[in-house]
Design an enzyme around this catalytic site. Structure first.
Site, PDB file in Angstrom:
ATOM      1  N   ASN A  10       3.731   3.856  -0.798  1.00 16.10           N
ATOM      2  CA  ASN A  10       2.423   3.529  -0.220  1.00 16.10           C
ATOM      3  C   ASN A  10       2.239   4.396   1.027  1.00 16.10           C
ATOM      4  O   ASN A  10       2.846   4.134   2.058  1.00 16.10           O
ATOM      5  CB  ASN A  10       2.395   2.030   0.140  1.00 16.10           C
ATOM      6  CG  ASN A  10       1.118   1.643   0.862  1.00 16.10           C
ATOM      7  OD1 ASN A  10       0.150   2.405   0.891  1.00 16.10           O
ATOM      8  ND2 ASN A  10       1.105   0.451   1.448  1.00 16.10           N
ATOM      9  N   LYS A  38      -0.295   4.643   2.824  1.00 13.22           N
ATOM     10  CA  LYS A  38      -1.219   4.041   3.811  1.00 13.22           C
ATOM     11  C   LYS A  38      -2.228   5.092   4.291  1.00 13.22           C
ATOM     12  O   LYS A  38      -2.638   5.925   3.491  1.00 13.22           O
ATOM     13  CB  LYS A  38      -0.421   3.423   4.960  1.00 13.22           C
ATOM     14  CG  LYS A  38       0.698   2.517   4.479  1.00 13.22           C
ATOM     15  CD  LYS A  38       1.257   1.686   5.583  1.00 13.22           C
ATOM     16  CE  LYS A  38       2.453   0.904   5.045  1.00 13.22           C
ATOM     17  NZ  LYS A  38       2.898  -0.116   5.966  1.00 13.22           N
ATOM     18  N   HIS A  98      -2.302  -6.217  -0.203  1.00 10.60           N
ATOM     19  CA  HIS A  98      -1.335  -5.759   0.805  1.00 10.60           C
ATOM     20  C   HIS A  98      -1.581  -6.526   2.106  1.00 10.60           C
ATOM     21  O   HIS A  98      -2.720  -6.807   2.472  1.00 10.60           O
ATOM     22  CB  HIS A  98      -1.473  -4.248   1.033  1.00 10.60           C
ATOM     23  CG  HIS A  98      -0.347  -3.688   1.835  1.00 10.60           C
ATOM     24  ND1 HIS A  98      -0.289  -3.814   3.204  1.00 10.60           N
ATOM     25  CD2 HIS A  98       0.790  -3.039   1.454  1.00 10.60           C
ATOM     26  CE1 HIS A  98       0.841  -3.248   3.632  1.00 10.60           C
ATOM     27  NE2 HIS A  98       1.506  -2.779   2.592  1.00 10.60           N
ATOM     28  N   GLU A 125      -1.609  -5.696   5.086  1.00  4.15           N
ATOM     29  CA  GLU A 125      -2.511  -5.039   6.052  1.00  4.15           C
ATOM     30  C   GLU A 125      -3.969  -5.303   5.668  1.00  4.15           C
ATOM     31  O   GLU A 125      -4.829  -5.449   6.538  1.00  4.15           O
ATOM     32  CB  GLU A 125      -2.191  -3.536   6.135  1.00  4.15           C
ATOM     33  CG  GLU A 125      -0.884  -3.300   6.893  1.00  4.15           C
ATOM     34  CD  GLU A 125      -0.137  -2.033   6.510  1.00  4.15           C
ATOM     35  OE1 GLU A 125      -0.726  -1.134   5.875  1.00  4.15           O
ATOM     36  OE2 GLU A 125       1.062  -1.949   6.841  1.00  4.15           O
ATOM     37  N   GLU A 149       6.584  -8.614  -0.091  1.00  2.13           N
ATOM     38  CA  GLU A 149       6.725  -7.865   1.156  1.00  2.13           C
ATOM     39  C   GLU A 149       6.625  -8.818   2.340  1.00  2.13           C
ATOM     40  O   GLU A 149       5.515  -9.136   2.795  1.00  2.13           O
ATOM     41  CB  GLU A 149       5.603  -6.834   1.269  1.00  2.13           C
ATOM     42  CG  GLU A 149       5.572  -5.828   0.145  1.00  2.13           C
ATOM     43  CD  GLU A 149       4.844  -4.560   0.569  1.00  2.13           C
ATOM     44  OE1 GLU A 149       5.490  -3.512   0.592  1.00  2.13           O
ATOM     45  OE2 GLU A 149       3.657  -4.633   0.910  1.00  2.13           O
ATOM     46  N   GLY A 169       7.262  -1.966   8.147  1.00  2.40           N
ATOM     47  CA  GLY A 169       7.128  -0.975   9.211  1.00  2.40           C
ATOM     48  C   GLY A 169       7.899  -1.324  10.475  1.00  2.40           C
ATOM     49  O   GLY A 169       7.698  -0.712  11.520  1.00  2.40           O
ATOM     50  N   SER A 193      10.484  -1.941   4.933  1.00  2.00           N
ATOM     51  CA  SER A 193      11.510  -1.064   5.508  1.00  2.00           C
ATOM     52  C   SER A 193      12.598  -0.672   4.507  1.00  2.00           C
ATOM     53  O   SER A 193      13.776  -0.582   4.863  1.00  2.00           O
ATOM     54  CB  SER A 193      12.116  -1.699   6.766  1.00  2.00           C
ATOM     55  OG  SER A 193      11.105  -1.912   7.745  1.00  2.00           O
ATOM     56  N   GLY A 245       6.812   2.087   2.196  1.00  2.00           N
ATOM     57  CA  GLY A 245       5.814   2.645   3.111  1.00  2.00           C
ATOM     58  C   GLY A 245       6.373   3.880   3.796  1.00  2.00           C
ATOM     59  O   GLY A 245       6.406   4.972   3.222  1.00  2.00           O
ATOM     60  N   GLY A 246       6.853   3.705   5.032  1.00  2.00           N
ATOM     61  CA  GLY A 246       7.308   4.819   5.869  1.00  2.00           C
ATOM     62  C   GLY A 246       8.201   5.832   5.152  1.00  2.00           C
ATOM     63  O   GLY A 246       7.958   7.041   5.248  1.00  2.00           O
TER      64      GLY A 246
HETATM   65  C1  PEP Z   1       4.381  -1.295   2.895  1.00  2.00           C
HETATM   66  O1  PEP Z   1       3.497  -1.191   3.714  1.00  2.00           O
HETATM   67  O2  PEP Z   1       4.077  -1.573   1.725  1.00  2.00           O
HETATM   68  C2  PEP Z   1       5.760  -1.139   3.332  1.00  2.00           C
HETATM   69  C3  PEP Z   1       6.687  -1.712   2.635  1.00  2.00           C
HETATM   70  O3  PEP Z   1       5.996  -0.408   4.486  1.00  2.00           O
HETATM   71  P1  PEP Z   1       7.437   0.008   5.112  1.00  2.00           P
HETATM   72  O4  PEP Z   1       8.286   0.500   3.979  1.00  2.00           O
HETATM   73  O5  PEP Z   1       7.096   1.103   6.086  1.00  2.00           O
HETATM   74  O6  PEP Z   1       7.983  -1.194   5.752  1.00  2.00           O
END
Ligand code: PEP
Length: 263
Positions: free
Chosen positions: A13, A15, A106, A108, A178, A184, A222, A243-244
């Site tokens: 993702n 983002k 999600h 967010e 999640e 994040g 993460s 994500g990251g």
């Molecule tokens: C996400 O936003 O779906 C996510 C899991 O982010 P991160 O891996 O950065 O925690």
């Protein structure tokens, strides 16, 4: 069927990232990595969710990858079809552009853009009707976890969509657990905590639909190469929403590789 017999999914993702030139570089690096060391789609399905204006160019750039890489929309309108809805992209328009996968719910979107249970259910209903496959995100906040409400919150989020999913549509849904406090933040749920929640989600899904036993349940929060192997070893963790770490081709590849090898 046990959860571990399910083909894992690893989806990046992106983002609201990255700039075009970086996105192109990232895709080239990922394609090169996949060409060097192949991951068959039977061992792990790989996807990327870029910003909406990049969906088609990313899809085009991925077309000659050595293995299919799914292009996933990060969101969809709660309005179906076409019409006077400035700024919106409907499920039908995604499908019309051969975008077959979409993230819905999600945290967010839920927290910053007020995607409440009703909005999320409308999005799910329209996406399924348009023939999209959904990655449906659920997860509790730190406060909810500390109050011992994590399970109730997450199972409620599953129930929120149950009324709009027809019996024959569940196979078009993948769930992503999640925990919000792990997104994040660098904090990952321990493999035991994650596995426990995934098992509860599978139990909840199985009470709703026989497809529950076969649905992929991804973990997100993460995920990085350093914790991917341990997470992948959990029987009900069938992949990752990343994500990251998906903004680095090598890290993302290593996560997919970990799931492909471990499952
Ligand atoms: C996400 O936003 O779906 C996510 C899991 O982010 P991160 O891996 O950065 O925690």
């Amino acid at each position: 069927m046990s959860g571990s017999a399910i083909t894992p999914w690893v989806v990046g993702n992106w983002k609201m990232n990255p700039m075009q030139a970086d996105a192109q570089k990232l895709i080239q690096e990922l394609k090169q990595r996949l060409a060097d060391q192949h991951i068959s789609k039977e061992r792990c399905r790989i996807g990327i969710a870029p910003i909406s204006i990049a969906l088609l160019s990313v899809q085009q750039q991925l077309a000659d990858a050595s293995v299919e890489v799914m292009t996933v929309a990060q969101d969809v309108s709660r309005i179906a079809g076409t019409g006077a809805y400035t700024g919106e992209v409907s499920a039908n328009l995604l499908k019309d552009s051969q975008i077959d996968y979409v993230l819905i719910g999600h945290s967010e979107r839920r927290e910053i853009f007020a995607d409440n249970a009703q909005v999320v259910a409308e999005k799910v209903k329209n996406a399924l009707a348009a023939g999209l496959h959904i990655i449906y995100c659920v997860g509790e906040s730190l406060e909810q976890r500390e109050k011992g409400q994590a399970e109730v919150v997450v199972l409620q989020q599953i129930c929120d969509i149950a009324a709009v999913v027809n019996a024959d549509q569940w196979h078009n849904i993948t769930v992503a657990y999640e925990p919000i406090w792990a997104i994040g933040t660098g904090k990952t749920a321990s493999p035991e905590d994650a596995q426990n929640m995934h098992a509860k989600i599978r139990e909840g899904l199985s009470q709703i639909t026989p497809a529950g036993a076969r649905m992929a349940i991804l973990y997100g929060g993460s995920v990085k190469p350093e914790n991917a192997v341990e997470l992948a070893a959990c029987p009900d963790i069938n992949g990752a929403l990343v994500g990251g770490a998906s903004l680095n081709a090598e890290s993302f590849y290593q996560i997919a590789h970990a799931f492909a090898q471990t499952k």
